[in-house]
Design an enzyme around this catalytic site. Structure first.
Site, PDB file in Angstrom:
ATOM      1  N   LYS A  95       0.837  -1.205   0.000  1.00 19.35           N
ATOM      2  CA  LYS A  95       0.000   0.000   0.000  1.00 19.35           C
ATOM      3  C   LYS A  95       0.869   1.251   0.000  1.00 19.35           C
ATOM      4  O   LYS A  95       0.612   2.203  -0.744  1.00 19.35           O
ATOM      5  CB  LYS A  95      -0.953  -0.017   1.212  1.00 19.35           C
ATOM      6  CG  LYS A  95      -2.081  -1.016   1.028  1.00 19.35           C
ATOM      7  CD  LYS A  95      -2.856  -1.300   2.290  1.00 19.35           C
ATOM      8  CE  LYS A  95      -3.830  -2.445   2.031  1.00 19.35           C
ATOM      9  NZ  LYS A  95      -4.519  -2.936   3.224  1.00 19.35           N
ATOM     10  N   GLN A 100      -4.504  -1.587   9.369  1.00 18.65           N
ATOM     11  CA  GLN A 100      -4.406  -2.920   8.762  1.00 18.65           C
ATOM     12  C   GLN A 100      -5.019  -3.959   9.702  1.00 18.65           C
ATOM     13  O   GLN A 100      -4.630  -4.065  10.864  1.00 18.65           O
ATOM     14  CB  GLN A 100      -2.932  -3.252   8.467  1.00 18.65           C
ATOM     15  CG  GLN A 100      -2.740  -4.550   7.727  1.00 18.65           C
ATOM     16  CD  GLN A 100      -3.349  -4.535   6.318  1.00 18.65           C
ATOM     17  OE1 GLN A 100      -3.171  -3.577   5.568  1.00 18.65           O
ATOM     18  NE2 GLN A 100      -4.074  -5.587   5.970  1.00 18.65           N
ATOM     19  N   ASP A 104     -10.931   3.187   3.827  1.00 14.28           N
ATOM     20  CA  ASP A 104     -11.153   1.747   3.681  1.00 14.28           C
ATOM     21  C   ASP A 104     -12.660   1.441   3.606  1.00 14.28           C
ATOM     22  O   ASP A 104     -13.058   0.339   3.263  1.00 14.28           O
ATOM     23  CB  ASP A 104     -10.551   1.015   4.897  1.00 14.28           C
ATOM     24  CG  ASP A 104      -9.618  -0.108   4.478  1.00 14.28           C
ATOM     25  OD1 ASP A 104      -9.417  -0.293   3.269  1.00 14.28           O
ATOM     26  OD2 ASP A 104      -9.080  -0.788   5.379  1.00 14.28           O
TER      27      ASP A 104
END
Ligand code: NAP
Length: 291
Positions: free
Chosen positions: A53, A97, A120
């Site tokens: 990422k 994460q 997200d």
């Protein structure tokens, strides 16, 4: 029939090229978009995902900040870090994460992110926006799948779609996005007695289970579009999806490979959400963290 491949690497490359221009424009006139990625603990897979990422951000010119925290960080400490990033004007998106260590309530941590920075798309606020068709961040994986279907010109209106898997991050939002485009959607899960009876009727099948060979050739209607979200590791260490790729390729019209399918698109849509967030914030001159 031999299915055509929907190449997530090539599509990502094209989309990221377009993004590079948008990012350069923002950087020249205001500031580059910024993404903060938070990694807790030493999980090897998470480390790879986070590194990918950050690398993708660098590729398109997004400013990225990576925070690493030990596995024994408390939930309060983690939320305190997020509170600082919520106020940071150089940051447009915050990604934690997952999974987090068991002593931390992951949803509570996700909810502590400012809704304007939930790139997200995992907050209840974002899920509600998706449910009601309001503006909001779409979860990156299903968003990427929609881009792939759009790219190859799949007609969704009037189609029959089956999603296997009903997680909050993939299956459910996937079904909602397909529904928004007027597909008739069925969601299958571990309690569905005869999944093949559903998939054999489907024009589009999206599989997001996390188990090899969940979808095999005999379960697929000739000419169907098959999207494989799953990531599994074979005995030889190589990655594979949830779909029997060789068998289903003989039946489907389009299919996504693993690796090189949905995975790169997930990261690409994270970049897209971060850029959209920056564009919105900078256009509105809005206070970071404000709703
Ligand atoms: P998850 O939260 O574990 O959800 C899995 C879903 O599959 C659940 O809804 C479960 O049903 C269903 N399921 C389990 N066994 C089944 C069976 N035998 N038949 C039918 N349904 C079954 O997983 P997830 O986060 O959605 O991820 C799914 C897969 O996609 C994983 O392999 C993950 O690594 C991968 N993934 C890939 C990307 C990417 O970028 N490519 C992104 C996210 C996830 P119940 O609800 O009934 O338990």
């Amino acid at each position: 029939m031999s299915a055509q491949i929907i190449d997530g690497v090539a599509l990502s490359r094209n989309l990221r090229q377009e993004m590079t221009g948008r990012v350069a424009g923002l950087a020249a006139t205001k500031r580059p978009p910024g993404l903060a990625v938070i990694l807790v603990g030493e999980d090897p897979a998470s480390q790879v995902y986070v590194r990918n990422k950050v690398r993708a951000c660098e590729e398109v010119g997004i400013h990225s900040v990576m925070e690493r925290h030990p596995a024994d960080i408390s939930q309060e400490q983690l939320c305190a870090r997020i509170a600082l990033l919520n106020e940071d004007r150089s940051i447009d998106g915050i990604l934690v994460q997952l999974p987090l260590p068991r002593h931390i309530d992951a949803q509570a941590v996700v909810e502590s992110i400012a809704p304007t920075k939930d790139v997200d798309g995992l907050q209840i606020h974002s899920a509600g926006a998706l449910m009601t068709g309001s503006a909001g961040f779409k979860p990156c994986t299903p968003y990427g799948v929609m881009k792939m279907l759009e790219h190859v010109g799949v007609t969704l209106k009037g189609s029959r779609a089956v999603v296997i898997g009903r997680s909050n991050t993939v299956g459910k939002p996937m079904a909602l996005l397909l529904l928004q485009q007027n597909a008739t959607v069925t969601i299958c899960h571990s309690g569905t007695p005869d999944i093949a009876a559903h998939t054999r009727q489907a024009d589009i099948v999206v599989v997001a289970v996390g188990r090899r060979d969940t979808l095999t050739a005999s379960m697929v209607k000739p000419g169907a579009v098959v999207i494989d979200v799953g990531i599994n590791r074979r005995e030889d260490g190589k990655l594979c999806g949830d779909v029997d790729f060789a068998g289903v390729s003989e039946i489907a019209s389009w299919i996504t490979p693993v690796p090189g399918g949905v995975g790169p698109m997930t990261i690409t849509m994270l970049l897209a959400n971060t850029i959209e967030s920056a564009e919105r914030t900078l256009a509105a001159g809005s206070k970071p963290g404000a709703l």
